[in-house]
Scaffold this motif. Structure first.
Motif, short mmCIF file in Angstrom:
data_model
loop_
_atom_site.label_atom_id
_atom_site.label_comp_id
_atom_site.label_asym_id
_atom_site.label_seq_id
_atom_site.Cartn_x
_atom_site.Cartn_y
_atom_site.Cartn_z
N GLY A 153 -10.41 4.02 3.93
CA GLY A 153 -10.85 5.41 3.99
C GLY A 153 -9.71 6.30 4.42
O GLY A 153 -8.60 5.82 4.70
N PRO A 154 -9.97 7.62 4.52
CA PRO A 154 -8.91 8.58 4.86
C PRO A 154 -8.52 8.56 6.33
O PRO A 154 -7.48 9.10 6.70
CB PRO A 154 -9.52 9.93 4.49
CG PRO A 154 -10.99 9.71 4.63
CD PRO A 154 -11.24 8.29 4.23
N TYR A 192 0.85 -1.18 0.00
CA TYR A 192 0.00 0.00 0.00
C TYR A 192 0.89 1.23 0.00
O TYR A 192 1.98 1.24 0.57
CB TYR A 192 -0.88 0.04 1.25
CG TYR A 192 -2.10 -0.86 1.21
CD1 TYR A 192 -2.00 -2.20 1.54
CD2 TYR A 192 -3.35 -0.35 0.86
CE1 TYR A 192 -3.13 -3.02 1.51
CE2 TYR A 192 -4.48 -1.16 0.83
CZ TYR A 192 -4.36 -2.49 1.16
OH TYR A 192 -5.48 -3.30 1.13
N LYS A 228 0.84 5.42 0.95
CA LYS A 228 0.08 6.36 1.76
C LYS A 228 0.66 7.77 1.64
O LYS A 228 1.84 7.99 1.95
CB LYS A 228 0.07 5.92 3.23
CG LYS A 228 -0.85 6.77 4.09
CD LYS A 228 -0.84 6.29 5.52
CE LYS A 228 -1.82 7.11 6.37
NZ LYS A 228 -1.57 8.55 6.33
N GLU A 255 -4.10 11.01 4.09
CA GLU A 255 -4.97 10.13 3.32
C GLU A 255 -4.84 8.71 3.86
O GLU A 255 -3.88 8.38 4.55
CB GLU A 255 -4.58 10.15 1.84
CG GLU A 255 -4.83 11.49 1.16
CD GLU A 255 -4.52 11.43 -0.32
OE1 GLU A 255 -4.42 12.51 -0.94
OE2 GLU A 255 -4.37 10.32 -0.87
N GLY A 256 -5.81 7.86 3.51
CA GLY A 256 -5.71 6.47 3.89
C GLY A 256 -4.78 5.73 2.95
O GLY A 256 -4.45 6.20 1.86
N PRO A 257 -4.33 4.54 3.33
CA PRO A 257 -3.49 3.73 2.45
C PRO A 257 -4.22 3.37 1.16
O PRO A 257 -5.41 3.06 1.18
CB PRO A 257 -3.21 2.47 3.29
CG PRO A 257 -3.48 2.86 4.71
CD PRO A 257 -4.57 3.88 4.64
N PHE A 266 3.70 0.77 2.70
CA PHE A 266 3.50 -0.26 3.71
C PHE A 266 3.39 -1.63 3.04
O PHE A 266 2.67 -1.81 2.05
CB PHE A 266 2.20 -0.01 4.49
CG PHE A 266 2.27 1.17 5.43
CD1 PHE A 266 1.75 2.40 5.04
CD2 PHE A 266 2.83 1.04 6.68
CE1 PHE A 266 1.81 3.49 5.90
CE2 PHE A 266 2.90 2.12 7.55
CZ PHE A 266 2.39 3.35 7.15
#
Lengths: 115, 114
Positions: free
Chosen positions: B106-107, A36, A38, A42-44, A89
Motif C-alpha cells: 500500500g501507499p 521494488y 518506489k 507511494e508504496g514500493p 530497493f
C-alpha cells in the motif's frame, strides 16, 4: 547487521543508456530475491524477482542477474527512461532467519534518468 | 482491481498519544504484512498474518505495538503511548499465499510523533 546492502545511494544515467543497480547480501540461505521501485509518497511497486535456481530473469526492459557465489545481484534497465527515476530497493527472503515470507530490504538506490 | 489501501495517509501525534493505522489488503489475499520504514532506510518487517492468525510478530519493536486482523481481511496496527522514535512510514503489504507469492504494498501511513 545489514544482511542486504545497496552500497550506492544514488545513480544518474542519461536517457536511453543502461542503468545498473547493484545489491549484495550476506546470508547464504536467501533463495528468493526481488526488486521494488518506489516513487515519493507511494508504496514500493514490485518490478521483478528471481529464484536462486536461476541466474537471470528478464521482463521487458528489466533484467535481474544473480551471482550466488559472489552473493550479488544486479538490476539492469535498458534503455533507461525519465519515468524510471525513483528509489529502487533490493529485497531477499528464505532460510531459517527470515523465513520464506519475511522480506529483508536494502537501503535503496535513488536513480535519476536525465533527459 | 483495487490495490492495498491504507488510512490515514498522514498522522501527527503528540508523544504519549495512542494511534491506530488501518490496512485494507487486496480482496482475497490470505497473507498480510506490516513493515516500518524509517527515513533513508528500507522497509523493516514488523508482523505477518495468515487470514486472522498472527503467525509472526518478531519484528514488533516493543509491547507498545499491537496488530490485529480479526476477520482475516482488514488489519489495524496500534501503537500505544507513542514516542518520537516511532516516527516512520508504516507500510502494509498483502499476498495471495505466503510462500513465494509477491507482496503488494500500500501507499503507507506517514506517522510523525512530536
Amino acid at each position: 547487521d545489514q544482511q542486504v546492502k545497496q552500497n550506492s545511494p544514488s545513480l544518474s544515467v542519461q536517457e536511453g543508456r543502461i542503468s545498473i543497480l547493484n545489491c549484495d547480501y550476506t546470508n547464504s540461505m536467501f533463495d528468493y530475491f526481488l526488486w521494488y521501485k518506489k516513487y515519493p509518497a507511494e508504496g514500493p511497486t514490485f518490478l521483478i524477482s528471481i529464484s536462486s535456481i536461476k541466474d537471470k530473469n528478464e521482463d521487458g526492459r528489466f533484467t535481474v542477474f544473480l551471482n550466488k557465489s559472489a552473493k550479488h545481484l544486479s538490476l539492469h534497465i535498458v534503455p533507461s527512461q525519465p519515468g524510471d527515476s525513483a528509489v529502487y530497493f533490493c529485497a531477499a527472503s528464505g532460510g531459517a532467519t527470515s523465513g520464506t515470507y519475511k522480506y529483508i530490504f536494502g537501503t535503496g538506490t535513488r536513480l535519476k534518468v536525465l533527459a | 482491481g483495487a490495490g492495498v489501501s491504507q488510512s490515514p495517509r498522514y498522522k501527527v501525534a503528540k508523544r504519549g498519544q495512542d494511534v491506530a493505522l488501518r490496512c485494507d489488503p487486496i480482496s482475497g489475499h490470505v497473507s498480510l504484512f506490516w513493515y516500518q520504514q524509517a527515513l533513508g532506510q528500507g522497509p523493516e518487517f514488523l508482523t505477518y498474518f495468515q487470514n486472522e492468525a498472527q503467525l509472526d510478530k518478531s519484528g514488533l519493536p516493543s509491547d507498545r505495538f499491537f496488530a490485529e486482523r480479526p476477520e482475516g481481511s482488514v488489519s489495524t496496527l496500534k501503537i500505544q503511548r507513542t514516542q518520537q522514535e516511532d516516527s516512520a512510514v508504516y507500510l502494509c503489504a498483502s499476498s495471495s499465499r505466503d510462500l513465494r507469492e509477491t507482496q503488494y504494498f500500500g501507499p503507507g501511513t506517514r506517522l510523525l510523533v512530536l
